[in-house]
Motif scaffolding. Sequence first.
Motif, PDB file in Angstrom:
ATOM      1  N   VAL A  16       0.682  -1.231   0.115  1.00 34.19           N
ATOM      2  CA  VAL A  16       0.053  -0.034  -0.074  1.00 34.19           C
ATOM      3  C   VAL A  16       1.008   1.417   0.088  1.00 34.19           C
ATOM      4  O   VAL A  16       1.709   1.532   0.793  1.00 34.19           O
ATOM      5  CB  VAL A  16      -0.903   0.079   1.126  1.00 34.19           C
ATOM      6  N   LYS A  18       1.723   5.299  -0.077  1.00 33.45           N
ATOM      7  CA  LYS A  18       1.115   6.621   0.520  1.00 33.45           C
ATOM      8  C   LYS A  18       0.219   7.239  -0.446  1.00 33.45           C
ATOM      9  O   LYS A  18       0.992   7.328  -1.823  1.00 33.45           O
ATOM     10  CB  LYS A  18       1.992   7.389   1.145  1.00 33.45           C
ATOM     11  N   GLU A  23      -4.550   2.743  -0.736  1.00 33.97           N
ATOM     12  CA  GLU A  23      -4.713   3.342   0.342  1.00 33.97           C
ATOM     13  C   GLU A  23      -6.236   3.652   0.755  1.00 33.97           C
ATOM     14  O   GLU A  23      -6.743   3.303   1.483  1.00 33.97           O
ATOM     15  CB  GLU A  23      -3.953   4.634   0.726  1.00 33.97           C
ATOM     16  N   GLU A  44       3.974  -1.926   3.648  1.00 31.79           N
ATOM     17  CA  GLU A  44       4.318  -0.497   3.272  1.00 31.79           C
ATOM     18  C   GLU A  44       5.292  -0.448   1.981  1.00 31.79           C
ATOM     19  O   GLU A  44       5.361   0.524   1.487  1.00 31.79           O
ATOM     20  CB  GLU A  44       4.680   0.224   4.522  1.00 31.79           C
TER      21      GLU A  44
END
Length: 181
Positions: A16, A18, A23, A44
Amino acid sequence: MLHSSRPYLCNFLGTVYKDSSREILLNILRHERLDSMCLISVREQWLPQESSESLKKYQDALLQSDLTLCPMGINTECYRIYEACAYGSVPVVEDIMTPGKCGNSSVLHNAPLRLLKSMGAPFIFVKDWRELPAILAKEKVMSLTEKIQRRQILIEWYKQFRTQLKQKFIHILENRFFLTA
């Protein structure tokens, strides 16, 4: 698990980024409390090599889910779409263009995912992940018989899709490189 009930309505295992649609997808799953019906495992940072353990976890997620959520990443199209097909888990594909030179949706009405659409892919296409709660609500009330039929259609479509692409590729190679005068 083609003919049996699957424990999850959907799955998403992936990175995922940012400020990405991934997101947004994750936030919708959590806000609507849909993450309890779906197998979700996120990280992340992208990892270049899968371990045998992470590959097994991914394959099990595909086998145990009716739908595979396919949010765009760097590109609109990704391997997840095809892997889901192979396991009979219907891809829910984010149908929007990514930046770059892979097509122009203002010129081509069926861009992105032009090939899949032209070949009648039995997928669920979404323009916005806020459509997901309604999609999952329909999934909840589908009978097992309906889901089995849909899986069979998906797997048969994928088999034909691969065969047609292979034949097309061979035809192009033969015409370009092996034509004799």
